[in-house]
Design an enzyme around this catalytic site. Sequence first.
Site, mmCIF file in Angstrom:
data_model
loop_
_atom_site.group_PDB
_atom_site.id
_atom_site.type_symbol
_atom_site.label_atom_id
_atom_site.label_comp_id
_atom_site.label_asym_id
_atom_site.label_seq_id
_atom_site.Cartn_x
_atom_site.Cartn_y
_atom_site.Cartn_z
ATOM 1 N N GLU A 50 0.861 -1.179 0.000
ATOM 2 C CA GLU A 50 0.000 0.000 0.000
ATOM 3 C C GLU A 50 0.896 1.227 0.000
ATOM 4 O OE1 GLU A 50 -2.630 -0.028 3.330
ATOM 5 O OE2 GLU A 50 -3.654 -1.861 2.727
ATOM 6 N N ASP A 61 -6.291 8.750 9.860
ATOM 7 C CA ASP A 61 -4.929 8.356 10.191
ATOM 8 C C ASP A 61 -4.544 8.774 11.600
ATOM 9 O OD1 ASP A 61 -4.602 7.332 7.635
ATOM 10 O OD2 ASP A 61 -3.837 9.222 6.837
ATOM 11 N N TYR A 176 -10.440 -5.101 3.493
ATOM 12 C CA TYR A 176 -9.533 -4.631 4.536
ATOM 13 C C TYR A 176 -10.352 -4.504 5.815
ATOM 14 C CZ TYR A 176 -5.909 -1.581 6.669
ATOM 15 O OH TYR A 176 -4.949 -1.027 7.476
#
Length: 280
Positions: A50, A61, A176
């Site tokens: 990634e 994040d 994911y």
Amino acid sequence: MPTRIDRRFRALKDEGRAGLVTFTMAGDPDGPVALEILKALPAAGADVIELGMCFTDPMADGPAVQAAGLRALASGSTLDQTLAMVAEFRRGDDTTPIVLMGYYNPIYIHGVERFIREAKEAGVDGLIVVDLPPEEDAELCIPAGQAGMNFIRLATPTTDAARLPAVLENTSGFIYYVSIAGITGTAAPDYRSVASAVQRLKAATTLPIAVGFGVRSAESAAMIAESADAVVVGSAIVEALRLSLDAEGRATSRTVTAVTDLVRDLAAGVRSAARVKEQA
């Protein structure tokens, strides 16, 4: 037609082991070193890569990845440079899958049609765009799929049975699974809960399940690999990079090896889970 991602997960299944998915930020700490790291990841044990697209407002994040994005922005990293980085990687590696991960705003500004065309030409295999929900699939997900790229969707501990079909509908490549509720790199996963969640997802889809968020060591990677098809590690890798920098945030002679040494350890952990399964 199968993508590199499809072929890699098929090969992993044939090998009887989980894969290691590594995350690094394009342009961190600068363009040349980031490219050197990218080129070194497959030999260190990364099965899928990634590559982060830096953005000024990375809402999903944690601190480590946010800092990596800020370093990349400070180094002058752009989406054009990220795509050029992938193209350069492809000159020496035509098999390792690369997934671009980030946010929709830079893609929208770049132009969706132009982005898809240039990403495909550069050798990008898949996209993770964390702020585009299934209701907006027509924006990027469906056009990317039509161009032959996988669009990977995130499932979380709060994705219930009513929501899951929408998440899965146009997803391809792999799912994911976010092992914790919250932002990246801020907590450790509950391994029993992860195993249960993976089984729930496998009952709903034939796609491989990659698990990330909170994986920091070979031991935790091995624990996740016992149930998942792949283990995703990002924050620990970008933090290892950060710790290798000098006082001004510049790369040192230790920077590339700080990343590759950790990736080798993580890959060994993932592969140890396969040996445990064989012996069980």
